[in-house]
Design a protein around this motif. Structure first.
Motif, PDB file in Angstrom:
ATOM      1  N   GLY A  57      -9.367  12.542   7.196  1.00  0.00           N
ATOM      2  CA  GLY A  57      -9.394  13.863   6.602  1.00  0.00           C
ATOM      3  C   GLY A  57      -8.596  14.833   7.452  1.00  0.00           C
ATOM      4  N   PRO A  58      -8.365  16.058   6.964  1.00  0.00           N
ATOM      5  CA  PRO A  58      -7.520  17.021   7.694  1.00  0.00           C
ATOM      6  C   PRO A  58      -7.982  17.290   9.124  1.00  0.00           C
ATOM      7  CG  PRO A  58      -7.917  17.769   5.455  1.00  0.00           C
ATOM      8  CD  PRO A  58      -8.802  16.576   5.655  1.00  0.00           C
ATOM      9  N   ASP A  59      -9.285  17.427   9.345  1.00  0.00           N
ATOM     10  CA  ASP A  59      -9.777  17.753  10.684  1.00  0.00           C
ATOM     11  C   ASP A  59      -9.561  16.595  11.658  1.00  0.00           C
ATOM     12  OD1 ASP A  59     -10.529  20.228   9.768  1.00  0.00           O
ATOM     13  OD2 ASP A  59     -12.650  19.712   9.524  1.00  0.00           O
ATOM     14  N   LEU A  60      -9.939  15.376  11.235  1.00  0.00           N
ATOM     15  CA  LEU A  60      -9.746  14.230  12.113  1.00  0.00           C
ATOM     16  C   LEU A  60      -8.272  13.934  12.331  1.00  0.00           C
ATOM     17  CD1 LEU A  60     -12.423  11.488  11.272  1.00  0.00           C
ATOM     18  CD2 LEU A  60     -12.045  12.649  13.449  1.00  0.00           C
ATOM     19  N   LEU A  61      -7.443  14.129  11.315  1.00  0.00           N
ATOM     20  CA  LEU A  61      -6.005  13.932  11.482  1.00  0.00           C
ATOM     21  C   LEU A  61      -5.447  14.897  12.522  1.00  0.00           C
ATOM     22  CD1 LEU A  61      -3.324  12.640  10.646  1.00  0.00           C
ATOM     23  CD2 LEU A  61      -3.189  14.309   8.771  1.00  0.00           C
ATOM     24  N   GLN A  99       0.845  -1.185   0.000  1.00  0.00           N
ATOM     25  CA  GLN A  99       0.000   0.000   0.000  1.00  0.00           C
ATOM     26  C   GLN A  99       0.883   1.238   0.000  1.00  0.00           C
ATOM     27  OE1 GLN A  99      -2.403   0.474   3.535  1.00  0.00           O
ATOM     28  NE2 GLN A  99      -3.070   2.537   2.986  1.00  0.00           N
ATOM     29  N   ARG A 100       0.782   2.047  -1.054  1.00  0.00           N
ATOM     30  CA  ARG A 100       1.517   3.310  -1.071  1.00  0.00           C
ATOM     31  C   ARG A 100       0.791   4.297  -0.161  1.00  0.00           C
ATOM     32  NH1 ARG A 100       5.680   5.474  -3.200  1.00  0.00           N
ATOM     33  NH2 ARG A 100       6.088   3.615  -4.457  1.00  0.00           N
ATOM     34  N   LEU A 101       1.521   4.888   0.765  1.00  0.00           N
ATOM     35  CA  LEU A 101       0.925   5.703   1.810  1.00  0.00           C
ATOM     36  C   LEU A 101       0.840   7.167   1.419  1.00  0.00           C
ATOM     37  CD1 LEU A 101       2.880   4.123   4.824  1.00  0.00           C
ATOM     38  CD2 LEU A 101       0.531   3.621   4.113  1.00  0.00           C
ATOM     39  N   VAL A 102      -0.226   7.808   1.870  1.00  0.00           N
ATOM     40  CA  VAL A 102      -0.372   9.257   1.740  1.00  0.00           C
ATOM     41  C   VAL A 102      -0.687   9.807   3.123  1.00  0.00           C
ATOM     42  CG1 VAL A 102      -1.197   9.054  -0.642  1.00  0.00           C
ATOM     43  CG2 VAL A 102      -2.847   9.183   1.230  1.00  0.00           C
ATOM     44  N   VAL A 103      -0.493  11.107   3.292  1.00  0.00           N
ATOM     45  CA  VAL A 103      -0.748  11.736   4.585  1.00  0.00           C
ATOM     46  C   VAL A 103      -2.201  11.499   4.993  1.00  0.00           C
ATOM     47  CG1 VAL A 103      -0.917  13.940   5.794  1.00  0.00           C
ATOM     48  CG2 VAL A 103       1.055  13.469   4.328  1.00  0.00           C
ATOM     49  N   GLY A 104      -2.393  11.049   6.238  1.00  0.00           N
ATOM     50  CA  GLY A 104      -3.722  10.736   6.756  1.00  0.00           C
ATOM     51  C   GLY A 104      -4.021   9.255   6.785  1.00  0.00           C
ATOM     52  N   GLU A 153      -7.075  16.277  14.970  1.00  0.00           N
ATOM     53  CA  GLU A 153      -7.573  15.878  16.291  1.00  0.00           C
ATOM     54  C   GLU A 153      -6.794  14.688  16.835  1.00  0.00           C
ATOM     55  OE1 GLU A 153     -11.761  14.425  18.403  1.00  0.00           O
ATOM     56  OE2 GLU A 153     -11.790  15.199  16.341  1.00  0.00           O
ATOM     57  N   CYS A 154      -6.540  13.707  15.974  1.00  0.00           N
ATOM     58  CA  CYS A 154      -5.768  12.532  16.414  1.00  0.00           C
ATOM     59  C   CYS A 154      -4.355  12.927  16.826  1.00  0.00           C
ATOM     60  CB  CYS A 154      -5.707  11.489  15.290  1.00  0.00           C
ATOM     61  SG  CYS A 154      -7.220  10.536  15.092  1.00  0.00           S
ATOM     62  N   VAL A 155      -3.714  13.786  16.040  1.00  0.00           N
ATOM     63  CA  VAL A 155      -2.349  14.211  16.360  1.00  0.00           C
ATOM     64  C   VAL A 155      -2.312  14.974  17.684  1.00  0.00           C
ATOM     65  CG1 VAL A 155      -0.479  15.761  15.636  1.00  0.00           C
ATOM     66  CG2 VAL A 155      -1.507  14.173  13.991  1.00  0.00           C
ATOM     67  N   GLU A 156      -3.353  15.752  17.952  1.00  0.00           N
ATOM     68  CA  GLU A 156      -3.421  16.469  19.234  1.00  0.00           C
ATOM     69  C   GLU A 156      -3.378  15.485  20.406  1.00  0.00           C
ATOM     70  OE1 GLU A 156      -6.642  19.116  21.843  1.00  0.00           O
ATOM     71  OE2 GLU A 156      -6.973  18.784  19.691  1.00  0.00           O
ATOM     72  N   HIS A 157      -4.146  14.398  20.310  1.00  0.00           N
ATOM     73  CA  HIS A 157      -4.155  13.413  21.392  1.00  0.00           C
ATOM     74  C   HIS A 157      -2.838  12.637  21.447  1.00  0.00           C
ATOM     75  CE1 HIS A 157      -8.237  14.461  22.066  1.00  0.00           C
ATOM     76  NE2 HIS A 157      -8.713  13.861  20.982  1.00  0.00           N
ATOM     77  N   LEU A 158      -2.263  12.340  20.286  1.00  0.00           N
ATOM     78  CA  LEU A 158      -0.975  11.635  20.272  1.00  0.00           C
ATOM     79  C   LEU A 158       0.136  12.510  20.845  1.00  0.00           C
ATOM     80  CD1 LEU A 158      -1.229   9.880  16.791  1.00  0.00           C
ATOM     81  CD2 LEU A 158      -1.324   8.787  19.040  1.00  0.00           C
ATOM     82  N   ASP A 159       0.106  13.809  20.546  1.00  0.00           N
ATOM     83  CA  ASP A 159       1.100  14.716  21.133  1.00  0.00           C
ATOM     84  C   ASP A 159       1.013  14.702  22.655  1.00  0.00           C
ATOM     85  OD1 ASP A 159       2.195  15.570  18.741  1.00  0.00           O
ATOM     86  OD2 ASP A 159       0.932  17.362  18.589  1.00  0.00           O
ATOM     87  N   ALA A 160      -0.205  14.734  23.169  1.00  0.00           N
ATOM     88  CA  ALA A 160      -0.384  14.713  24.629  1.00  0.00           C
ATOM     89  C   ALA A 160       0.105  13.396  25.210  1.00  0.00           C
ATOM     90  CB  ALA A 160      -1.857  14.928  24.973  1.00  0.00           C
ATOM     91  N   LEU A 207     -10.252   7.876  16.100  1.00  0.00           N
ATOM     92  CA  LEU A 207      -9.944   6.961  14.998  1.00  0.00           C
ATOM     93  C   LEU A 207     -11.135   6.067  14.669  1.00  0.00           C
ATOM     94  CD1 LEU A 207      -7.745   5.920  13.107  1.00  0.00           C
ATOM     95  CD2 LEU A 207      -6.977   4.406  14.944  1.00  0.00           C
ATOM     96  N   ALA A 208     -11.830   5.605  15.702  1.00  0.00           N
ATOM     97  CA  ALA A 208     -12.971   4.710  15.487  1.00  0.00           C
ATOM     98  C   ALA A 208     -14.072   5.385  14.695  1.00  0.00           C
ATOM     99  CB  ALA A 208     -13.508   4.222  16.831  1.00  0.00           C
ATOM    100  N   ARG A 209     -14.278   6.669  14.905  1.00  0.00           N
ATOM    101  CA  ARG A 209     -15.314   7.385  14.144  1.00  0.00           C
ATOM    102  C   ARG A 209     -15.009   7.345  12.650  1.00  0.00           C
ATOM    103  NH1 ARG A 209     -14.720  11.087  18.366  1.00  0.00           N
ATOM    104  NH2 ARG A 209     -13.665  12.626  17.054  1.00  0.00           N
ATOM    105  N   ALA A 210     -13.737   7.503  12.309  1.00  0.00           N
ATOM    106  CA  ALA A 210     -13.350   7.461  10.898  1.00  0.00           C
ATOM    107  C   ALA A 210     -13.514   6.069  10.320  1.00  0.00           C
ATOM    108  CB  ALA A 210     -11.907   7.925  10.739  1.00  0.00           C
ATOM    109  N   VAL A 211     -13.158   5.055  11.077  1.00  0.00           N
ATOM    110  CA  VAL A 211     -13.221   3.676  10.591  1.00  0.00           C
ATOM    111  C   VAL A 211     -14.661   3.246  10.386  1.00  0.00           C
ATOM    112  CG1 VAL A 211     -12.785   1.267  11.212  1.00  0.00           C
ATOM    113  CG2 VAL A 211     -11.003   2.983  11.541  1.00  0.00           C
ATOM    114  N   VAL A 212     -15.513   3.481  11.367  1.00  0.00           N
ATOM    115  CA  VAL A 212     -16.897   3.006  11.291  1.00  0.00           C
ATOM    116  C   VAL A 212     -17.690   3.783  10.257  1.00  0.00           C
ATOM    117  CG1 VAL A 212     -19.026   2.683  12.610  1.00  0.00           C
ATOM    118  CG2 VAL A 212     -16.833   2.108  13.635  1.00  0.00           C
TER     119      VAL A 212
END
Length: 303
Positions: free
Chosen positions: A130-134, A59-64, A136-143, A170-175
């Motif tokens: 997407g940009p907004d969820l990414l 899988q070639r990866l892209v940001v997000g 938000e996820c990064v904010e929690h990972l930084d913490a 992450l679950a919101r995006a997956v489901v």
């Protein structure tokens, strides 16, 4: 950019700070060899480029892009050019204890417990943020990354809380990408999971399991497939093969003994089931990954 708390001992990598959960950036260049681990890993791509390689293909990866891997899954990266991954890792002990409630949550239950096994995914679940969820996820990972430098005895709740917020995001995006209702679990399904996981060596039958839950076998199968995409005995097989992989990596037990310990005393049957899940024989898996695996140690307060 923080380096993961990894040390090397006799070619075995392990997390040196003893945490049950960890988040941090990791920068890949060129090739990152195929490896495995005995904890849950979530990789979030935040920059650069590269190709993820696993039993599911390339899988070639892209940001997000996000890749969630259950314990025992092997994977690697190649063609990496400044591939910046935000890795989040947490132990199966944490999943079984402090995060056990996620099994009953429709979104998190699918993300962590059932989605990686359904539709022949073999322990790998992918999505794209997407940009907004990414953000938000990064904010929690930084913490969560910052909490790594705090004493666990004073911040255990913060660590588990931040990890839960990240997983919920992450679950919101997956489901959103699966049919409505995925992850909805009847209490009998959760009870069946716990019963089988508690006694993997027991020779479970559908009839025995259904009787213990006071349900008709056919009804239990329908409930289980609705929640997990799998019938009960197939779910048990996925659990058994994960256990077998961990024991191959982290014990010196004979392969036949490991098969017996997870409920497959017939060596030929164990061999077929293991190869079907991981694409390798048990002996090849042990030989290839014992000295190239990543282990998350038992919780120990570093502070």
């Amino acid at each position: 950019m923080a380096e993961p708390p990894v040390e090397n001992s006799h070619a075995m990598l392990y997390f040196s700070d003893g945490s049950l959960a960890y988040a941090g950036h990791y920068l890949h260049e060129g090739l990152h060899p195929v490896h495995t681990h005995s904890f849950v890993e979530v990789a979030v791509m935040t920059g650069g480029e590269g190709v993820h390689h696993s039993l599911a293909g390339r899988q070639r990866l892209v940001v997000g892009d996000v890749i969630l891997l259950r314990p025992g899954v092997w994977h690697g990266y190649d063609d990496c050019r400044h591939l910046d991954l935000y890795n989040c890792c947490f132990s199966t002990e944490l999943l079984q204890r402090e995060l056990a409630w996620t099994r009953a949550d429709p979104l998190l239950g699918y993300l962590l417990w059932t989605g990686p096994y359904s539709d022949q995914r073999r322990g790998i679940l992918t999505t794209r943020l997407g940009p907004d969820l990414l953000a938000e996820c990064v904010e929690h990972l930084d913490a969560l990354d910052r909490l790594r430098f705090q004493p666990v005895s004073r911040h255990r709740g913060d660590i588990i809380g931040r990890l839960s917020l990240f997983l919920s995001c992450l679950a919101r995006a997956v489901v959103d990408g699966v049919e409505a209702g995925a992850g909805q679990s009847h209490p009998a399904v959760m009870d069946a999971m716990r019963m089988m996981e508690a006694r993997p060596a027991h020779q479970w039958t559908l009839t025995e399991l259904a009787e213990a839950l006071h349900l008709a076998p056919g009804y239990l199968v329908r409930l289980f497939k609705s929640a997990t995409g799998l019938p009960p005995m197939a779910y048990l097989s996925r659990h058994r093969v994960e256990l077998a992989a961990a024991r191959l990596l982290h014990t010196d037990d004979a392969i036949s003994r490991i098969g017996e310990s997870v409920g497959w005393p017939d060596q030929n049957y164990f061999a077929r089931r293991f190869r079907a899940h991981y694409g390798l024989s048990a002996s090849a898996y042990r030989s290839r990954f014992t000295h190239n695996s990543v282990r998350l140690r038992t919780w120990a307060d570093p502070g």
